[in-house]
Design an enzyme around this catalytic site. Structure first.
Site, PDB file in Angstrom:
ATOM      1  N   GLY A   1       0.844  -1.188   0.000  1.00  6.51           N
ATOM      2  CA  GLY A   1       0.000   0.000   0.000  1.00  6.51           C
ATOM      3  C   GLY A   1       0.876   1.232   0.000  1.00  6.51           C
ATOM      4  O   GLY A   1       2.039   1.158   0.388  1.00  6.51           O
TER       5      GLY A   1
ATOM      6  N   GLU B   1       5.026 -10.807  -6.175  1.00  3.57           N
ATOM      7  CA  GLU B   1       4.003 -10.936  -7.220  1.00  3.57           C
ATOM      8  C   GLU B   1       4.428 -10.394  -8.579  1.00  3.57           C
ATOM      9  O   GLU B   1       3.793 -10.688  -9.578  1.00  3.57           O
ATOM     10  CB  GLU B   1       2.696 -10.278  -6.755  1.00  3.57           C
ATOM     11  CG  GLU B   1       2.702  -8.753  -6.641  1.00  3.57           C
ATOM     12  CD  GLU B   1       3.225  -8.238  -5.285  1.00  3.57           C
ATOM     13  OE1 GLU B   1       4.004  -8.963  -4.634  1.00  3.57           O
ATOM     14  OE2 GLU B   1       2.873  -7.104  -4.908  1.00  3.57           O
TER      15      GLU B   1
ATOM     16  N   CYS C   1       5.469  -6.103   1.828  1.00  6.09           N
ATOM     17  CA  CYS C   1       5.778  -4.676   1.804  1.00  6.09           C
ATOM     18  C   CYS C   1       5.027  -3.929   2.916  1.00  6.09           C
ATOM     19  O   CYS C   1       5.314  -4.143   4.090  1.00  6.09           O
ATOM     20  CB  CYS C   1       5.481  -4.122   0.413  1.00  6.09           C
ATOM     21  SG  CYS C   1       6.150  -2.489   0.168  1.00  6.09           S
TER      22      CYS C   1
ATOM     23  N   SER D   1     -22.343  -9.746 -27.508  1.00  5.81           N
ATOM     24  CA  SER D   1     -21.710  -8.706 -28.325  1.00  5.81           C
ATOM     25  C   SER D   1     -20.716  -9.324 -29.300  1.00  5.81           C
ATOM     26  O   SER D   1     -20.271  -8.684 -30.231  1.00  5.81           O
ATOM     27  CB  SER D   1     -20.969  -7.729 -27.419  1.00  5.81           C
ATOM     28  OG  SER D   1     -19.832  -8.364 -26.861  1.00  5.81           O
ATOM     29  N   GLY D   2     -20.373 -10.581 -29.066  1.00  9.35           N
ATOM     30  CA  GLY D   2     -19.339 -11.193 -29.892  1.00  9.35           C
ATOM     31  C   GLY D   2     -17.970 -11.062 -29.241  1.00  9.35           C
ATOM     32  O   GLY D   2     -17.012 -11.675 -29.671  1.00  9.35           O
ATOM     33  N   GLY D   3     -17.874 -10.241 -28.185  1.00  7.70           N
ATOM     34  CA  GLY D   3     -16.608 -10.099 -27.461  1.00  7.70           C
ATOM     35  C   GLY D   3     -16.347 -11.321 -26.591  1.00  7.70           C
ATOM     36  O   GLY D   3     -17.205 -12.194 -26.465  1.00  7.70           O
ATOM     37  N   VAL D   4     -15.170 -11.359 -25.975  1.00  5.36           N
ATOM     38  CA  VAL D   4     -14.764 -12.547 -25.220  1.00  5.36           C
ATOM     39  C   VAL D   4     -15.722 -12.856 -24.056  1.00  5.36           C
ATOM     40  O   VAL D   4     -16.187 -13.982 -23.904  1.00  5.36           O
ATOM     41  CB  VAL D   4     -13.330 -12.373 -24.654  1.00  5.36           C
ATOM     42  CG1 VAL D   4     -12.906 -13.600 -23.874  1.00  5.36           C
ATOM     43  CG2 VAL D   4     -12.354 -12.086 -25.772  1.00  5.36           C
ATOM     44  N   ASP D   5     -16.031 -11.828 -23.262  1.00  2.60           N
ATOM     45  CA  ASP D   5     -16.782 -12.080 -22.025  1.00  2.60           C
ATOM     46  C   ASP D   5     -18.187 -12.603 -22.300  1.00  2.60           C
ATOM     47  O   ASP D   5     -18.612 -13.604 -21.729  1.00  2.60           O
ATOM     48  CB  ASP D   5     -16.847 -10.820 -21.165  1.00  2.60           C
ATOM     49  CG  ASP D   5     -15.473 -10.239 -20.922  1.00  2.60           C
ATOM     50  OD1 ASP D   5     -14.497 -10.998 -21.079  1.00  2.60           O
ATOM     51  OD2 ASP D   5     -15.373  -9.053 -20.588  1.00  2.60           O
ATOM     52  N   SER D   6     -18.922 -11.919 -23.179  1.00  2.23           N
ATOM     53  CA  SER D   6     -20.286 -12.384 -23.417  1.00  2.23           C
ATOM     54  C   SER D   6     -20.280 -13.725 -24.158  1.00  2.23           C
ATOM     55  O   SER D   6     -21.168 -14.547 -23.972  1.00  2.23           O
ATOM     56  CB  SER D   6     -21.114 -11.333 -24.157  1.00  2.23           C
ATOM     57  OG  SER D   6     -20.635 -11.109 -25.455  1.00  2.23           O
ATOM     58  N   SER D   7     -19.271 -13.963 -24.970  1.00  2.00           N
ATOM     59  CA  SER D   7     -19.185 -15.247 -25.678  1.00  2.00           C
ATOM     60  C   SER D   7     -18.985 -16.398 -24.702  1.00  2.00           C
ATOM     61  O   SER D   7     -19.631 -17.440 -24.809  1.00  2.00           O
ATOM     62  CB  SER D   7     -18.021 -15.245 -26.671  1.00  2.00           C
ATOM     63  OG  SER D   7     -18.208 -14.240 -27.623  1.00  2.00           O
TER      64      SER D   7
ATOM     65  N   LYS E   1      -9.651 -11.953 -16.442  1.00  2.00           N
ATOM     66  CA  LYS E   1      -9.748 -12.123 -17.897  1.00  2.00           C
ATOM     67  C   LYS E   1      -9.033 -13.379 -18.415  1.00  2.00           C
ATOM     68  O   LYS E   1      -9.562 -14.101 -19.256  1.00  2.00           O
ATOM     69  CB  LYS E   1      -9.160 -10.886 -18.579  1.00  2.00           C
ATOM     70  CG  LYS E   1      -9.444 -10.787 -20.048  1.00  2.00           C
ATOM     71  CD  LYS E   1     -10.774 -10.146 -20.255  1.00  2.00           C
ATOM     72  CE  LYS E   1     -11.092  -9.899 -21.706  1.00  2.00           C
ATOM     73  NZ  LYS E   1     -12.342  -9.108 -21.813  1.00  2.00           N
TER      74      LYS E   1
ATOM     75  N   HIS F   1       8.393  -7.391  -3.349  1.00  2.00           N
ATOM     76  CA  HIS F   1       7.145  -7.827  -3.996  1.00  2.00           C
ATOM     77  C   HIS F   1       7.317  -9.148  -4.761  1.00  2.00           C
ATOM     78  O   HIS F   1       7.860  -9.144  -5.858  1.00  2.00           O
ATOM     79  CB  HIS F   1       6.662  -6.748  -4.968  1.00  2.00           C
ATOM     80  CG  HIS F   1       6.170  -5.523  -4.272  1.00  2.00           C
ATOM     81  ND1 HIS F   1       4.874  -5.404  -3.838  1.00  2.00           N
ATOM     82  CD2 HIS F   1       6.802  -4.388  -3.909  1.00  2.00           C
ATOM     83  CE1 HIS F   1       4.718  -4.229  -3.246  1.00  2.00           C
ATOM     84  NE2 HIS F   1       5.871  -3.594  -3.270  1.00  2.00           N
TER      85      HIS F   1
END
Ligand code: XMP
Length: 513
Positions: free
Chosen positions: A54, A170, A81, A222-228, A369, A168
């Site tokens: 932070g 990560e 950290c 929509s044809g995008g990744v998420d809605s597909s 994602k 860090h």
């Protein structure tokens, strides 16, 4: 539910990265607001806690502090950290403000054996970014690693299973950082690797069925990744109870509507309804040249058309599905205040479910994602869909500069199709963040055969980026650019000149409008 590792968010920009690294180790992670009570964490059955970094100093007046009782839950804690400074502060050590921020590479030397570093070499390059540092260990702790600037770069109290690191793990700049996180998860917390795509799909299918029962679900595709991916997952769970709506706004790319109909209608046999509203959109956009006004018209019209078509097929439908992802639902801690002012309006359908008395189904709410993509692949969606480049909601509407007309859209579609073909053929499509054409309503002089021409300009916008917040123009090989350019000027009527956009973001944005 798989076992959960809680990541308490103290406002670091890397909190989400920590959560993702945990999931990459096939362990489920959840981001919690720093003020979450120990009772809540206990009720959620968390198997371990990570305190994120932070930007504050633990002594600052408004420094975010956790519930003190989290240290009495009996579950392992890893402080990173700012997180290790919190441990120092709460457990009886001291933290001091150092004059110089320590930022960048450092070398960690492991001085004692520690479960956090099992299997790792004694010296490792690590990434630092901190102002304060621990100057005195809390009782019960010992140092197990040092850096040039800190004798307490890695500390532990193995009795209570508390670990702290000043750097860090990560970020990729820290050598073997993923192994340190894995050691904490599997070695210290003793959790099992149960967060896999296969398990996620099986659990989601159960969850969707339980939520939906015999009800009908509507989904805007929509044809995008998420809605597909949401469509494929819902279809696997409830088959014919799912109806998808695709809005043709007249601002789509060449062949886009046909591709959606083929994949979802023919291949998946999903009940797909196409709302053809292209004429309405173009009518409302006629003569409009101002970018924000275009976006608003497109956004408003979309919601209107979508709502109308949902109403027409609603019947007994009770649910509206959305492809909401985890980053959208994290209650982010805005400690420094984030004055991200409005640069471009993005439209969404917020408010619509309540208006239509529909309950929300959000099957991807827990996913990042990259996890969505893996689920898509596992469900049999083609690579072209799962790994496709982002495409803005307002579509070609923000890629035709000035007023939008059908002939201009036609030129843009044809030019863009050539660009995509060449990007695919050369393999660069998969390597860049986005590649697209922009129509410029500027006529320039040229020669074609023996004739003088006076045609429009197409700009190529091809960028590299990891999150669209910043971007750089792609240094494509000249031969590839040459081929794209000559094919566009030869094959697309109305284009006399092709230019390459060499602006980075900032100061330019990725889209031109
Ligand atoms: P800019 O142009 O702001 O774009 O650099 C950043 C990313 O967002 C995409 N973009 C949009 N996506 N609706 C969307 O869903 C929109 O209105 C919109 N505008 C821009 C853009 O393609 C890039 O990936």
């Amino acid at each position: 539910m798989p076992q959960t590792i809680a990541v308490l968010d103290f406002g670091s920009q890397l909190t989400q990265v920590i959560a993702r690294r945990i999931r990459e180790a096939q362990v489920y992670s959840k981001i919690y607001h720093f003020s979450t009570t120990a009772a809540q964490l206990r009720a959620d059955g968390v198997a371990g806690i990570i305190l994120s970094g932070g930007p504050q100093s633990v002594y600052a007046k408004q420094a975010p502090h956790p519930d003190r009782a989290i240290f009495e839950l009996g579950v392992p804690v890893l402080g990173i950290c700012y997180g290790v400074q919190l441990m120092g502060h709460f457990l009886g050590g001291t933290v001091a403000h150092s004059k110089a921020r320590e930022y960048g590479h450092g070398e960690l030397t492991l001085t004692k054996k520690s479960p956090l570093f099992t299997g790792l070499p004694k010296r490792l390059r690590v990434w630092n970014s901190h102002g304060d540092k621990l100057t005195q260990l809390p009782p019960g702790f010992r140092a197990v690693g040092t850096t040039e600037n800190s004798p307490f770069a890695a500390i532990e109290d193995t009795k209570r299973h508390f670990h702290g690191i000043q750097f860090h793990p990560e970020v990729f700049h820290t050598e073997r950082g993923a192994d340190m996180i894995r050691n904490f998860l599997l070695g210290v917390c003793g959790v099992k690797q149960e967060w896999t795509t296969k398990d996620f799909i099986a659990q989601s299918v159960e969850k969707i069925r339980a939520q939906v029962g015999k009800g009908r679900v509507l989904l805007g595709l929509s044809g995008g990744v998420d809605s597909s991916v949401a469509a494929a997952l819902l279809h696997k769970a409830i088959g014919k109870q799912l109806t998808c709506v695709f809005v043709d706004n007249g601002l789509l790319r060449k062949g886009e509507r046909a591709a959606v109909e083929k994949l979802y209608g023919d291949h998946f046999k999903i009940d797909l309804r196409v709302a053809d509203a292209s004429k309405l959109f173009l009518r409302r956009l006629k003569g409009v040249t101002e970018p924000e006004q275009k976006r608003k018209i497109i956004g408003r019209t979309f919601v209107e058309v979508f709502e109308k078509s949902l109403k027409s097929i609603k019947g007994s439908a009770e649910f509206l599905a959305q492809g909401t992802l985890y980053p959208d639902v994290i209650e982010s801690v805005s400690i420094q205040g984030n004055p991200a002012s409005l640069i471009k309006t993005h439209h969404n359908v917020g408010g619509l479910p309540a208006r239509m008395k529909l309950k929300l189904v959000e099957p991807l709410r827990e996913l990042f994602k990259d996890e969505v993509r893996r689920v898509g692949e596992a469900l049999g969606l083609p690579k072209e869909v799962v790994w496709r480049q982002p495409f803005p909601g307002p579509g070609l509407g923000v890629r035709v500069m000035g007023d939008i007309t059908e002939p201009k859209l036609e030129i843009l579609r044809n030019a863009d199709a050539v660009l995509q073909e060449e990007m695919m053929a050369s393999g660069h499509y998969w390597k860049v963040w986005q590649s697209f054409c922009v129509f410029l309503p500027v006529q320039t002089v040229g020669v074609f055969g023996d004739e003088r021409t006076y045609d429009y300009v197409i700009a190529l916008r091809i960028v590299e980026s990891t999150d669209a917040m910043t971007a750089d123009w792609a240094k494509l090989p000249h031969e590839v650019l040459q081929k794209i350019s000559s094919r566009i000027t030869n094959e697309v009527r109305g284009v006399g000149r092709v230019v390459y956009d060499v602006s980075s973001k900032p100061p330019a944005t990725i889209e031109w409008e």
